[in-house]
Structures are given as structure tokens and as C-alpha cells.
Design a protein around this motif. Sequence first.
Motif, PDB file in Angstrom:
ATOM      1  N   SER A  77       0.867  -1.190   0.000  1.00 24.34           N
ATOM      2  CA  SER A  77       0.000   0.000   0.000  1.00 24.34           C
ATOM      3  C   SER A  77       0.898   1.233   0.000  1.00 24.34           C
ATOM      4  N   ASP A  78       1.138   1.776  -1.153  1.00 24.57           N
ATOM      5  CA  ASP A  78       2.114   2.852  -1.305  1.00 24.57           C
ATOM      6  C   ASP A  78       1.436   4.208  -1.109  1.00 24.57           C
ATOM      7  N   VAL A  86      -6.221   2.932   2.615  1.00 18.64           N
ATOM      8  CA  VAL A  86      -5.450   2.453   1.464  1.00 18.64           C
ATOM      9  C   VAL A  86      -6.113   1.260   0.781  1.00 18.64           C
ATOM     10  N   TYR A  87      -7.343   0.965   1.143  1.00 18.44           N
ATOM     11  CA  TYR A  87      -8.017  -0.202   0.563  1.00 18.44           C
ATOM     12  C   TYR A  87      -7.978  -0.168  -0.958  1.00 18.44           C
ATOM     13  N   HIS A  88      -8.187   1.018  -1.529  1.00 14.67           N
ATOM     14  CA  HIS A  88      -8.226   1.153  -2.988  1.00 14.67           C
ATOM     15  C   HIS A  88      -6.847   1.046  -3.625  1.00 14.67           C
ATOM     16  N   LEU A  89      -5.783   1.060  -2.810  1.00 11.20           N
ATOM     17  CA  LEU A  89      -4.417   1.022  -3.333  1.00 11.20           C
ATOM     18  C   LEU A  89      -3.812  -0.380  -3.331  1.00 11.20           C
ATOM     19  N   VAL A  90      -4.350  -1.266  -2.533  1.00  7.37           N
ATOM     20  CA  VAL A  90      -3.742  -2.590  -2.402  1.00  7.37           C
ATOM     21  C   VAL A  90      -4.236  -3.525  -3.509  1.00  7.37           C
ATOM     22  N   PRO A  91      -3.484  -4.597  -3.803  1.00  9.05           N
ATOM     23  CA  PRO A  91      -3.924  -5.574  -4.812  1.00  9.05           C
ATOM     24  C   PRO A  91      -5.264  -6.208  -4.438  1.00  9.05           C
ATOM     25  N   GLY A 205      -5.226  -1.629  10.803  1.00  5.85           N
ATOM     26  CA  GLY A 205      -6.525  -0.982  10.704  1.00  5.85           C
ATOM     27  C   GLY A 205      -6.724   0.097  11.745  1.00  5.85           C
ATOM     28  N   LYS A 206      -7.656   0.997  11.483  1.00  7.10           N
ATOM     29  CA  LYS A 206      -8.013   2.038  12.434  1.00  7.10           C
ATOM     30  C   LYS A 206      -9.537   2.124  12.524  1.00  7.10           C
TER      31      LYS A 206
END
Length: 208
Positions: A77-78, A86-91, A205-206
Motif C-alpha cells: 500500500s504505497d 489504502v483499501y483502494h491502493l492494495v492488490p 486498521g483504524k
Amino acid sequence: MDYNSAIEALVEKLQKDANLAAAAKEITDADTVRHYDNQIPEDLLTECIVEVERRGWQYGWRSNKKLGFGHWNVVLSDSKIEREDVYHLVPESIQRLWDYIQPRFMPTTPVLVRAYANAHTFGVEGYVHRDSKHDGDQTCIIYYEQDWKPEWAGETVFFDHTGDVIRAVLPRYGRMTIFPGKMKHVGRAVSRICPVARRVLVLKGKPL
């Protein structure tokens, strides 16, 4: 409700509250560290491992920025923004893994803020650190090296506020360890006789 009934109801409520308070006092820091075995579907875990290994390992990531020594790492997650969703950023495989784990084992932290993998080989040490400075944040470590042996070491060690060890979790394939992000911990080095890397997948997670 008459006076006597009201008094009885109040006494009953106070007793329940007292019992809850007494139970809360028995909860220790060690109780906030949970681990689960064989809970992740094998096909889902395999899919994520393939994704991590496909990306290739980079050396030099430091768990404790004050120390000049690093370990192997794969970023999933960059994001440069602290605690960003960052859910939309991870594979997609990591999204599916989070969708499986979060509601079942991390219901209070629905927002994925980091995802990465770490690896330690002999001579590459971890250092004591916290994952977060925020109350309510949680970390999930997933061990995925097959057939781990106790003599290979590599435990994740957790500390209380005095710096004493309160729990140690040995790597085991598919094991999840979930704990408060503010808790001090360390991934210990593997022993000289360990022939493989200590590889873990980490999700953080938060709360909303």
C-alpha cells in the motif's frame, strides 16, 4: 414501578456494574494479544502469498527508525499520508483478505491503513517498536512460512508498559496474531540453524 421495585432494580444494576468493573480489572495487556490458527481459507492465503512473492523483496526497511539496521520488505500500500484509507491502493487479493479478516476478527477497525510483508533471515534482527500512537488502532500479523520449528526462534514478543515480556507468539503457517497498534513488540531474529526466512504479511486498521 413502586418504590421497592425501583430500589431492587437499582441494586441489581449496581451489582452488575460492580461485576463488570471487577472483571475489567482482571484484563491484562496480555489478554489484548490474540492469535488464531487455521482461520484463513487456504486458497485466499495462497493467492496473497503469490502476490507478495511476485513483487520481490527489498532490503533496508527499518521497524525502528532510530536504529540504522533494516530487514526485508514488500510494500503493498504505497501511500505517503499517515493513516490514509489504502483499501483502494492494495492488490485485489489483499482486498479480499481484508474483507475476510476485518469483520470477523477486527470489527472495531474497519479502515485499512497499511499493508506490507516483512522477512527476516539469520543475522537480520527486528527491534522493539510500536505500530501506532493512536488508541484503537490494531495490527494483524499473518505468518506464512511452512513447517516452522521452535528451534528456529523468530517469535513475535510483546511488552507491557514496564518493558517486561507479557507474551510471545511463535510463527506457524496461517497463524494470525492481532494486537493493539500502540503495544510495544518485536519480531525476534531467527536462529543460526534456520534455513528459511521468517516471512509475515501485515495488515493495519483504524477505527472510523
